[in-house]
Design a protein around this motif. Sequence first.
Motif, PDB file in Angstrom:
ATOM      1  N   GLN A   1       1.061  -1.200   0.028  1.00  0.00           N
ATOM      2  CA  GLN A   1       0.042   0.149   0.006  1.00  0.00           C
ATOM      3  C   GLN A   1       1.012   1.164   0.025  1.00  0.00           C
ATOM      4  O   GLN A   1       0.541   2.240  -0.558  1.00  0.00           O
ATOM      5  CB  GLN A   1      -1.032  -0.166   1.157  1.00  0.00           C
ATOM      6  N   ARG A   2       1.876   1.138   0.586  1.00  0.00           N
ATOM      7  CA  ARG A   2       3.093   2.335   0.780  1.00  0.00           C
ATOM      8  C   ARG A   2       3.413   2.455  -0.612  1.00  0.00           C
ATOM      9  O   ARG A   2       3.468   3.655  -1.208  1.00  0.00           O
ATOM     10  CB  ARG A   2       4.082   1.992   1.599  1.00  0.00           C
ATOM     11  N   MET A   3       3.699   1.525  -1.321  1.00  0.00           N
ATOM     12  CA  MET A   3       4.168   1.607  -2.802  1.00  0.00           C
ATOM     13  C   MET A   3       3.095   2.068  -3.799  1.00  0.00           C
ATOM     14  O   MET A   3       3.412   3.026  -4.627  1.00  0.00           O
ATOM     15  CB  MET A   3       4.813   0.430  -3.233  1.00  0.00           C
ATOM     16  N   GLU A   4       2.036   1.660  -3.392  1.00  0.00           N
ATOM     17  CA  GLU A   4       0.909   2.178  -4.345  1.00  0.00           C
ATOM     18  C   GLU A   4       0.635   3.547  -4.148  1.00  0.00           C
ATOM     19  O   GLU A   4       0.449   4.264  -5.158  1.00  0.00           O
ATOM     20  CB  GLU A   4      -0.292   1.202  -3.751  1.00  0.00           C
ATOM     21  N   ILE A   5       0.655   4.111  -2.791  1.00  0.00           N
ATOM     22  CA  ILE A   5       0.483   5.781  -2.907  1.00  0.00           C
ATOM     23  C   ILE A   5       1.462   6.184  -3.549  1.00  0.00           C
ATOM     24  O   ILE A   5       1.252   7.378  -4.294  1.00  0.00           O
ATOM     25  CB  ILE A   5       0.568   6.119  -1.301  1.00  0.00           C
ATOM     26  N   LEU A   6       2.886   5.897  -3.668  1.00  0.00           N
ATOM     27  CA  LEU A   6       3.803   6.610  -4.226  1.00  0.00           C
ATOM     28  C   LEU A   6       3.896   6.459  -6.060  1.00  0.00           C
ATOM     29  O   LEU A   6       4.400   7.262  -6.407  1.00  0.00           O
ATOM     30  CB  LEU A   6       5.240   5.973  -3.722  1.00  0.00           C
ATOM     31  N   PHE A   7       3.592   5.062  -6.338  1.00  0.00           N
ATOM     32  CA  PHE A   7       3.715   4.916  -7.764  1.00  0.00           C
ATOM     33  C   PHE A   7       2.442   4.369  -8.617  1.00  0.00           C
ATOM     34  O   PHE A   7       2.720   4.192  -9.819  1.00  0.00           O
ATOM     35  CB  PHE A   7       5.180   3.790  -7.776  1.00  0.00           C
ATOM     36  N   SER A   8       1.584   4.187  -7.877  1.00  0.00           N
ATOM     37  CA  SER A   8       0.379   3.881  -8.728  1.00  0.00           C
ATOM     38  C   SER A   8       0.660   2.604  -9.667  1.00  0.00           C
ATOM     39  O   SER A   8       0.566   2.738 -10.707  1.00  0.00           O
ATOM     40  CB  SER A   8      -0.406   4.647  -9.302  1.00  0.00           C
ATOM     41  N   PRO A   9       1.410   1.451  -9.225  1.00  0.00           N
ATOM     42  CA  PRO A   9       2.040   0.465 -10.175  1.00  0.00           C
ATOM     43  C   PRO A   9       0.632  -0.407 -10.771  1.00  0.00           C
ATOM     44  O   PRO A   9      -0.412  -0.279 -10.348  1.00  0.00           O
ATOM     45  CB  PRO A   9       2.757  -0.393  -9.613  1.00  0.00           C
ATOM     46  N   ASP A  10       0.857  -0.765 -11.996  1.00  0.00           N
ATOM     47  CA  ASP A  10       0.071  -1.609 -12.986  1.00  0.00           C
ATOM     48  C   ASP A  10       0.286  -3.125 -12.558  1.00  0.00           C
ATOM     49  O   ASP A  10      -0.539  -3.767 -12.391  1.00  0.00           O
ATOM     50  CB  ASP A  10       0.493  -1.285 -14.321  1.00  0.00           C
ATOM     51  N   LEU A  11       1.355  -3.374 -12.215  1.00  0.00           N
ATOM     52  CA  LEU A  11       1.816  -4.817 -11.796  1.00  0.00           C
ATOM     53  C   LEU A  11       2.793  -4.858 -10.866  1.00  0.00           C
ATOM     54  O   LEU A  11       3.755  -4.198 -10.935  1.00  0.00           O
ATOM     55  CB  LEU A  11       2.357  -5.342 -13.245  1.00  0.00           C
ATOM     56  N   PHE A  12       2.733  -5.788  -9.868  1.00  0.00           N
ATOM     57  CA  PHE A  12       3.791  -6.097  -9.156  1.00  0.00           C
ATOM     58  C   PHE A  12       4.275  -7.566  -9.249  1.00  0.00           C
ATOM     59  O   PHE A  12       3.049  -8.564  -9.487  1.00  0.00           O
ATOM     60  CB  PHE A  12       3.164  -6.173  -7.610  1.00  0.00           C
ATOM     61  N   ILE A  13       5.343  -7.725  -9.582  1.00  0.00           N
ATOM     62  CA  ILE A  13       5.805  -9.307  -9.686  1.00  0.00           C
ATOM     63  C   ILE A  13       6.719  -9.646  -8.514  1.00  0.00           C
ATOM     64  O   ILE A  13       7.423  -9.016  -7.820  1.00  0.00           O
ATOM     65  CB  ILE A  13       6.936  -9.274 -10.882  1.00  0.00           C
ATOM     66  N   PHE A  14       6.408 -10.815  -7.953  1.00  0.00           N
ATOM     67  CA  PHE A  14       6.723 -11.375  -6.598  1.00  0.00           C
ATOM     68  C   PHE A  14       7.867 -12.303  -6.855  1.00  0.00           C
ATOM     69  O   PHE A  14       7.448 -13.504  -7.549  1.00  0.00           O
ATOM     70  CB  PHE A  14       5.642 -12.100  -5.961  1.00  0.00           C
ATOM     71  N   GLY A  15       9.079 -12.227  -6.587  1.00  0.00           N
ATOM     72  CA  GLY A  15      10.159 -13.100  -6.900  1.00  0.00           C
ATOM     73  C   GLY A  15      10.675 -13.691  -5.246  1.00  0.00           C
ATOM     74  O   GLY A  15      10.233 -13.239  -4.385  1.00  0.00           O
ATOM     75  N   GLY A  16      11.874 -14.441  -5.480  1.00  0.00           N
ATOM     76  CA  GLY A  16      12.202 -14.783  -4.415  1.00  0.00           C
ATOM     77  C   GLY A  16      11.495 -16.491  -4.101  1.00  0.00           C
ATOM     78  O   GLY A  16      10.587 -16.725  -4.821  1.00  0.00           O
TER      79      GLY A  16
END
Length: 246
Positions: A189-204
């Motif tokens: 949610q913190r990143m969403e406020i800053l960047f409004s991303p279209d996609l998060f890719i989960f690695g690891g």
Amino acid sequence: MERLGIDIGGSGIKGAPVDLEKGDFSRERLRIPTPDPATPKAVAAMVRDITRHFKWDQPLGCTFPAVIKKGIACSAANVDPAWLGTDGEALIREVTGCPTLLLNDADAAGIAEMEYGAGKDRKGVVIMLTFGTGIGSAIFIDGVLVPNTEFGHLEVRGKDAEHRASARIRKEKNLGWKKWAVVVNEFLQRMEILFSPDLFIFGGGVSRRHEDFFHYLKTKAEISPAVLENRAGIIGAALAAYRAFK
Ligand code: BGC
């Protein structure tokens, strides 16, 4: 076209030649345990051993879990403090004799996912996150990387995000997927406020377990597991070296 990719991690240093048309290893990967202490000299000696194993004398790409600017390690959150200010790129070039590109580990994983994996042909704002000892990040705007973002160190509730939501913390605190998702959601949610991303890719490592926790995640962005799993660092490093030394 083939390039050697090497992924320096906290427990292992892994390398393999990569077939860049296929986006996969062309020979079996070699893994050497990370020396302790993992000083620049000791790590560079292992990287040299990997190049010797593959009889490699062409350009190589190498990842490192820190901010890397012009080959120099500019942070040392989870690595030996002797790395801070070290020109790791020059060191590896000297010991191996190969033209070398050093880059952040999550940036490398993101580069691989954008070319061959979950981010292929994706425009807009894509954020790759790697969950391991720390949290690595890479952000792409219409496929172009903004390097060294270090979102794992964003402060959430007074702490580094990676000190609340990394895979290591999940294990140490013995958190179930649902409980872990609560802290991951706060980070997203913190990143969403800053960047409004279209996609998060989960690695690891958690990407393989995405069915256990994706349904708990709350974000407006699309979410996708990384498809290259633990090969992404090596493949991305090799591809970045190909682009750097064409
Ligand atoms: C480091 C990053 C790295 C991430 C994943 C963090 O602690 O600061 O540079 O990408 O861990 O390894």
